[in-house]
Design a protein around this motif. Structure first.
Motif: not given
Length: 241
Positions: A17-24, A27-33, A49-57, A59-62
């Motif tokens: 489950l941790i692997c799946l969460g990390g992979l998700t 993938a999301t971080g790479i996509w938004v970046s 509001q989506g610009m906030q998610f782009v800014n933390v892309g 961070l999601c990758i890390a």
């Protein structure tokens, strides 16, 4: 089913489950970046509001990469009954746990010292890079807009800066209550817009229970992960014999 087998099975499933969460997250971080435009189009009416998610892309990758690594180590270590992988998993969790505890102690006992370190990093960036470096400018503009603050301490962080000199002595619009240009140092002084660091501290104090609960939950999870991995590690010799 014996105790060892049950713990091993639960460890494998939990780390999957941790692997799946990390992979998700990864993938999301790479996509938004890489392709933030399509991500914002997907959000439709929430694209503002989506610009906030782009800014933390990034961070999601890390975070995603760390979770994926931990999940793989824990899963493979338990499944293959590898003492080396289990010990590596335990060591990484222990290092993360000690780092978090140390950071918490420093933040609570030496908040002024921590403020000095952050100010030593933030002030030069505002003086020399704000307005010229797109990354620094975007980060600070987003922070000041969302938190309705100005600079790290206050408007004085921009006085004498490269941005002020290149804009005829004017400061960023957010440093004045009118939130419009021109924003002179005198107008900024009268506006007395709070610095971002104090604003963040006040926000954390207001939500101290939530922050403390999340921190306690993460700490309990990490302790449980270390106990389980060490249990499997210590019982492998008995299992083999």
């Amino acid at each position: 089913m014996g105790c060892f087998t049950f713990v091993k099975l639960m460890t494998v499933l939990f780390n999957l489950l941790i692997c799946l969460g990390g992979l998700t997250l990864l993938a999301t971080g790479i996509w938004v970046s890489v392709d933030g435009g399509s991500f914002l189009r997907l959000l439709g009416p929430f694209s503002g509001q989506g610009m906030q998610f782009v800014n933390v892309g990034f961070l999601c990758i890390a975070i995603g990469a760390v979770l994926l690594l931990l999940g793989l180590l824990g899963c493979c270590g338990a499944h293959k009954e590898s003492k080396c992988l289990l010990l590596t998993f335990f060591s990484i969790i222990l290092i993360i746990f000690i780092t978090e505890v140390a950071a918490g102690v420093v933040a609570l006992a030496y908040s002024s010292f921590a403020e000095g370190i952050l100010k030593a990093w933030a002030t030069p960036a505002l003086q020399t890079d704000y307005g010229s470096d797109p990354v620094v400018t975007k980060i600070w503009n987003t922070t000041m807009t969302e938190l309705e603050c100005c600079g790290f301490t206050n408007y004085t962080d921009f006085v004498g800066s490269k941005f002020e000199k290149e804009n005829g002595g004017n400061l960023p619009p957010g440093c004045c209550w009118t939130n419009s240009t021109p924003c002179s140092p005198d107008e900024a002084e009268r506006s007395a817009v709070q610095g971002c660091f104090k604003h963040i501290l006040e926000t954390l104090k207001e939500h101290a229970n939530i922050v403390g609960g999340i921190a306690a939950g993460i700490g309990v999870f990490e302790i449980a992960a270390m106990i389980v991995s060490m249990y499997l590690y210590c019982h492998l010799d008995t299992r083999i014999s």
